[in-house]
Structure formats: structure tokens, C-alpha cells
Scaffold this active site. Structure first.
Site, PDB file in Angstrom:
ATOM      1  CG  HIS A   5      37.819  28.325  38.196  1.00 38.92           C
ATOM      2  ND1 HIS A   5      38.280  28.161  39.278  1.00 38.92           N
ATOM      3  CD2 HIS A   5      38.169  29.511  38.101  1.00 38.92           C
ATOM      4  CE1 HIS A   5      38.981  29.045  40.428  1.00 38.92           C
ATOM      5  NE2 HIS A   5      39.090  29.875  39.420  1.00 38.92           N
ATOM      6  CD  GLN A  42      36.507  31.342  33.780  1.00 37.31           C
ATOM      7  OE1 GLN A  42      36.462  31.367  34.950  1.00 37.31           O
ATOM      8  NE2 GLN A  42      36.346  33.048  33.215  1.00 37.31           N
ATOM      9  CG  PHE A  80      40.410  40.907  38.371  1.00 33.92           C
ATOM     10  CD1 PHE A  80      40.946  40.093  39.950  1.00 33.92           C
ATOM     11  CD2 PHE A  80      40.294  40.433  37.838  1.00 33.92           C
ATOM     12  CE1 PHE A  80      41.333  39.392  40.296  1.00 33.92           C
ATOM     13  CE2 PHE A  80      40.013  38.492  38.419  1.00 33.92           C
ATOM     14  CZ  PHE A  80      40.665  38.583  39.433  1.00 33.92           C
TER      15      PHE A  80
END
Lengths: 83, 594
Positions: free
Chosen positions: B356, B243, B122
């Protein structure tokens, strides 16, 4: 449908886990729901009770609905344009 | 209605919010035998945790060597050194334990051939202190959050947690000493207002992403816990850090995956120019999220946006073979048709940088205990998950740490409550005589307001102001004007009017009460962002550019500190970042680069 029942349905259609479903179900309720037959309205209520990750694949076409009446409503949901 | 008419229900503990953090905290309390109430606006498995698909990180080392210290390093670096290193060490060390526990609760993680939890790479997950990528993310296909909620909910059912579904908490109850004694809540089905009198109150109400016009957050994310905390005199920490994702469908906010640009999607401005060639000549449209977002905002701000209001840019895949779009980007065509009204095979998709995740929140220590503006523990009050600021995400969150945060700090807050109630096994403290006055005054005002402001219009004005003045790329003048505007909008929020005055299932009232919470978060965000005169993590200012003296615009000398915003007088104060971990050496400040 009386005010209370409609408001309860509206809450359950517009306070969901996924933004996509808030937008689609809210729009459907405004635009399409008033013209549904009682049987269609019942089928919609069953779909609206599903969890988002069960309903979303039906709406975006990656899975198919077995129940003919629900499939009819899913087809209408697929036609909803949020924009 | 007066205080004496309000029914009072007594519990050992009340938890507000039934997403991952609330459910995880509830398990600790109910399994310890405490009488626990969980209040939620929706059925627990409909919480927004469902939308977290990526995974949960833990240095299990199932696929290759990994270590919690490396995870800690990645998290500190991701936070742009604004995260507290004691809390980050605690979270990363606890990660394997809480993930394995979740497995034992029945979480259907993906598995390796040997039957271990499968781990995948990730962004930002590295081994050996940033050396090379490591497989650390544990997932259940692309429905990790959903599976997690189900596992946690079932465990709560087993433990006899009492759920109050379709209830909205309205305000905290605090006594003269500042101790939290529960919440006042509204049952939507009856319209009844009830006091939940508790020895401990845990907030797990999630984020407030709906303050922005373009947000990937579901409608439920109205920052109720933050609003209640702010009204009760609790500060909000680091609220300037949000974010953003570069490509949300303009207007709707629905996410268009980065895979679209990976498959050859091109961003264009109103002149049809591939503008990323100017900002990132090599990576172009595949530059990092922050570079792409900033370029998009610059294009819009300089008048090269598209549409009648020139307020979005276009993501173009019309040059791709339709068969490729259908095969490699399944679902994107449907999303674009339904949410943008555009068939992307024929025309480009309108997109904007979209909010987000909220890094800031209610200040806590790593035990999940809420802290006041002086850093003192607020007795009886705990918070966990996106509504809380421990602070492990600092100025930017590492991917997959959101689900980890709610597991670790949900559990920690639950354990803290159990410890406190064992140590202090006393009866409920008496409720103050006037405990519901402020709440009842708010409800009464809504019931009697005439000639007031429309809730939807006021919410929209707030969201547009936040998006235009305090978005992903920030400008001094716009922030200053934004502060003035948001304080004007606050006055409108104070005079919202609802036409429906009925008691039962009055969703108009609930939406007005949600707006009361959103505006607190919006003020905290705008005022904190205007004041922070540097760029750090997700807070990027045009007037704090990358210089040799301040790489990336980060000014550690003046701004390596946490912001605390208080509702009373919109007062700002600051507190130092905790740089001392629990057992290892400090991860010293350095320039963040990937």
C-alpha cells in the site's frame, strides 16, 4: 485508429490516478475497443478523458450517465471482468 | 544521438512529479518568481495522490483539545521509533499552518456548524500522549486527495508554473563535484530527449508500490525518482519498510475495505476453516491489520491457501443477508464481480495482503534537501513526498500522515530552493560534456537489443519474487533466496527487448524504462530486508519473534538505525536515528503497543 493514436489512448487508459481504472480501462481497450463503431470510440474517448473520481461512480453504478452513447459504453465497462 | 544533439532547456528549477508534493513545492518556487518546470508522466490531477481518501492530520483542535506534541508522539510511536524526531516535530508543528494555507488555496474541507474545518477520529490519533482518541483528521468527504490536487493545481496555474505533461524524466544530471544540474527527459508525444538544465531539481515522483505483485498502487507508481537517484549514486533509505493492507483482491490488488470484516466477513483457508480463531481467539477476523496479514501468510505458506496455486485465502460474506451487503457495503459487490470474477453473495472473495505505501526513499533532512551516504547535502537536489525519506514514517506510517508529509515537505523543499537560489544567485553551472552518456546508452541498448527478455514477463517475475520472498511476513530462507532471485532478474532487466522501435508515442519503450526504475527499488527492498535481522514496524520476520528481551521482535541494541542501500555493489551502511527533536525532549524508546 493508427498506432500513435492508439498508444496515446492506451497510455491515458493505463496510467491513471486509481488502480481500479487502470485495470478496467486497459482491459476494455484490449477486449472491447477494437469492435466499437467510430461514434462509440469517440464516446469512450470522452469518458477516458474524465477524471477517475468522475468516471468511477458511473462504472460502479452509484451515478448515472446522461448521454445515451456514453451510457452504452459505461454499460460495457460495467461488464468488463479483470479476472 | 550524442550529447551535442540534445536540446537543452534552462529553468531556475525543475520538479519531477506533479502529485501533491510536486505541486506544493512548485507553488513556493513560482510564487517566488522562479522560472519553474514541472514534468509529469500524466496530467497533474491524475496523479496517485487522488487515491488518498482518508484525510490529512493537523492538531487544529477544532473539535476538542489537541496539540502538535501529541501528534508528534503518535507519529514517533507509529514509526516504531525509527522516525527522526527533528523531522517529526517539524512536520507536526507545521501541520496546522499548511492545512490552513490549503484552505486558503480553496480546498473544500468538510466543516463544522460553526464553519471551522471538521475533524474526525482516525486509527492511532490520540490525545495526551496516547491516552484517548482525538479528532485530528481533516477531510473533504472521501475525496481528500482529489480535492487537494485540484486546489494545488489551480494555485500553480495562477502562479504561471510551466507544466510538461506526458514527459518522463530518465536520469539526473550530476557534475564531477556531485552537484545536481537537472534531468534528462523524454517527451512521449515526439520521442524527443531533452535536457532540463536547472539550478535546483526537486523529486516528487511518488512511491514504487508496483514492485509487488499485489499492490493497491496505480500503474504509474514505478519509483522513477528512486531509480534515477540510485543510478546517480544517491543511497536509498529504509527501503525494507512497506505498509501492507490485509485484504486486496488476489491478482488485481484492488482494496477490499476493512468494513467488510467489520460487517461480519470471515477469513477462511482451503479447508473452509475460520483460521483467525487460532491466531486471535478474541478479536478473530477483526484483529489488527498486521496480525491478520501475518495469519493469512502463515496459512498460505503452510499449504492451506486456496486456488490452483494455493496462494490466496478467502473472505467470506455469503452468510450475510444480501440486503445487508447491498446496504452496508455499497460497491463491494461490484468490485468483487469486476476484479475477482466472484459475486460475493454467492461465493467468497479471494484476497491476499497487498502493498500500500512505501515508508523509505531518497534520504533527506527536514528541509527537503537530499543527503548522500555520508549525510552531506547533495547540492542542487531536493525530494519530498512518498519518494523521499525525511524520515517521518520510520518503520510504519500513521494514517493521514501521507498527505501531511507531502504538504509539509513539498513546501519545505520549495522554500529551501528559494533560499539557496537567493543566497547563491549565480548563473547555471555548465553541464558536463558527457552528461547524457549513460541515458543515451540505455536508450540505444533498448533500440538495438535482439533476442532479449520480454518486459511484461520480466516485470511479473520481479513482482512475484518480491511478493513471495519479501511480503508482509518475512522468513530468513525466503529472503536469502529472494536476494539471489532478484539479482538474477536484474540481469534480465538489463537485456529487455521491445519490438516497437518507433519514436513517437512508443509506450513499450516507456514501460521498459519504468522497469529499469522498478528493479532498483526491488533490489534495495530485498537486500535491505534480508539484512535487517529484527522485526520493527512493518518489517516482520519469523525469526525475530516477540520475546521478553526483544518485545515484538524489536532489537534496539543492534538495529535502532536507518538502512542506506547503494546501487554500486549493493552496499549497505547504516546511520543513527535522530532522537533529538527541535525544541522538546526526546520521546524515549519503549515497546509499541496499541
Amino acid at each position: 485508429m493508427d498506432r500513435e493514436a492508439l498508444n496515446r489512448l492506451r497510455w491515458r487508459c493505463t496510467r491513471r490516478a486509481m488502480l481500479e481504472m487502470d485495470l478496467l480501462l486497459g482491459k476494455f481497450l484490449d477486449e472491447r475497443f477494437p469492435a466499437l463503431t467510430p461514434a462509440q470510440a469517440e464516446a469512450f474517448a470522452v469518458l477516458a478523458d474524465m477524471e477517475d473520481l468522475e468516471l468511477w461512480p458511473l462504472v460502479n453504478g452509484t451515478q448515472h450517465c446522461q448521454d445515451p452513447l456514453q451510457a452504452e459504453i459505461v454499460a460495457m465497462l460495467r461488464d468488463v471482468r479483470v479476472k | 544521438m550524442s550529447n551535442v544533439n540534445i536540446p537543452v532547456r534552462k529553468f531556475d528549477a525543475v520538479i519531477v512529479g506533479a502529485g501533491g508534493a510536486g505541486l506544493r513545492a512548485a507553488i513556493q518556487l513560482s510564487e517566488a518568481g522562479l522560472k519553474t518546470a514541472v514534468l509529469s508522466k500524466v496530467f497533474p490531477t491524475r496523479s496517485h495522490t487522488v487515491a488518498a481518501q482518508g484525510g490529512v492530520s493537523a492538531s487544529l483542535g477544532n473539535s476538542e483539545q489537541d496539540h502538535w506534541h501529541w501528534h508528534m508522539y503518535d507519529t514517533v510511536k507509529g514509526s516504531d521509533w525509527l522516525g527522526d524526531q527533528d523531522a517529526i516535530e517539524y512536520m507536526c508543528r507545521k501541520a496546522p499552518e499548511v492545512v490552513v494555507e490549503l484552505e486558503h488555496f480553496g480546498m473544500p474541507f468538510d466543516r463544522t456548524d460553526e464553519g471551522k474545518i471538521y475533524q474526525r477520529p482516525f486509527g492511532g490519533h490520540m490525545s495526551n500522549f496516547g491516552e484517548k482518541p482525538v479528532r485530528r483528521a481533516c477531510a473533504a468527504a472521501d475525496r481528500t486527495g482529489h480535492a487537494m490536487l485540484h486546489a494545488l493545481y489551480q494555485r500553480n496555474v495562477r502562479a504561471n508554473t510551466q507544466f510538461f505533461v506526458e514527459w518522463m524524466a530518465l536520469d539526473l544530471i550530476r557534475d564531477a563535484e556531485g552537484q545536481v544540474l537537472g534531468v534528462i527527459a523524454l517527451e512521449m508525444e515526439t520521442g524527443e530527449i531533452v535536457a532540463f538544465h536547472a539550478k535546483a531539481t526537486v523529486f516528487a515522483t511518488g512511491g514504487a508500490g508496483r514492485i509487488f505483485h499485489s499492490s493497491t498502487n496505480a500503474f504509474i507508481n514505478t519509483g522513477d525518482g528512486l531509480g534515477m537517484a540510485a543510478r546517480a549514486g544517491i543511497p536509498l533509505e529504509d527501503m525494507e519498510f512497506w505498509q501492507f493492507h490485509p485484504t486486496g483482491v488476489a491478482g488485481a490488488g484492488v482494496l477490499i475495505t476493512e468494513g467488510v470484516r467489520g460487517e461480519g466477513g470471515i477469513l477462511r483457508n482451503s479447508s473452509n476453516e475460520r483460521f483467525m480463531e487460532r491466531y486471535a481467539p478474541n478479536a478473530k477476523d477483526l484483529a489488527s491489520r498486521d496480525v491478520v496479514s501475518r495469519a493469512m501468510v502463515t496459512e498460505i505458506n503452510e499449504g492451506r491457501g486456496c486456488g490452483p496455486n494455493k496462494d490466496f485465502v478467502l473472505l467470506d460474506i455469503t452468510h450475510l443477508d444480501p440486503a445487508t451487503i447491498m446496504k452496508r457495503l455499497p460497491g463491494i459487490r461490484e468490485i468483487s464481480i469486476q476484479f475477482a470474477g466472484i459475486d460475493p453473495i454467492k461465493a467468497p472473495i479471494p484476497v491476499v495482503p497487498t502493498c500500500h505505501y512505501q515508508m523509505g526513499g531518497i534520504p533527506t533532512n527536514y528541509h527537503g534537501e537530499v543527503l548522500d551516504a555520508n549525510g552531506q547535502v547533495v547540492k542542487g537536489f531536493y525530494a519530498a513526498g512518498e519518494c523521499a525519506c525525511a524520515s517521518v514514517h520510520g518503520a510504519n506510517r500513521l494514517g493521514t500522515n501521507s498527505l501531511l508529509d507531502l504538504l509539509v515537505f513539498g513546501k519545505a523543499s520549495g522554500d529551501s530552493v528559494v533560499d539557496a537560489l537567493r543566497k547563491d544567485a549565480v548563473a547555471h553551472k555548465d553541464l558536463p560534456a558527457n552528461f547524457a552518456d549513460r541515458t543515451l546508452a540505455r536508450i540505444n541498448r533498448l533500440n538495438t537489443q535482439t533476442g532479449g527478455a520480454n518486459v511484461n514477463d520480466t516485470r511479473l517475475a520481479m513482482q512475484r519474487t518480491m511478493q513471495n520472498h519479501c511480503g508482509v511476513f518475512r522468513f530468513k530462507d525466503k529472503l536469502e533466496e529472494g536476494v539471489r532471485k532478484i539479482l538474477e532478474i536484474e540481469k534480465e532487466v538489463a537485456r529487455t527487448e521491445i519490438k516497437d522501435k518507433s519514436q513517437v508515442w512508443n509506450t513499450a519503450r516507456v514501460e521498459a524504462l519504468e522497469l529499469d526504475n522498478l528493479i532498483e527499488v526491488a533490489k534495495a527492498t530485498m537486500i535491505s530486508a534480508e539484512a535487517r535481522k529484527e522485526s520493527r514496524g512493518a518489517h516482520v520476520r519469523d525469526d525475530a519473534p516477540d520475546t521478553p528481551e526483544n518485545p515484538n521482535g524489536r532489537d534496539d541494541k543492534n538495529w535502532h538505525k536507518h538502512t542506506l542501500w547503494q546501487r554500486d555493489g549493493n552496499k549497505l551502511s547504516y546511520k543513527p536515528v535522530t532522537m533529538t527533536p527541535l525544541s522538546v525532549e526526546t520521546i524515549a524508546l519503549k515497546t509499541r503497543s496499541y
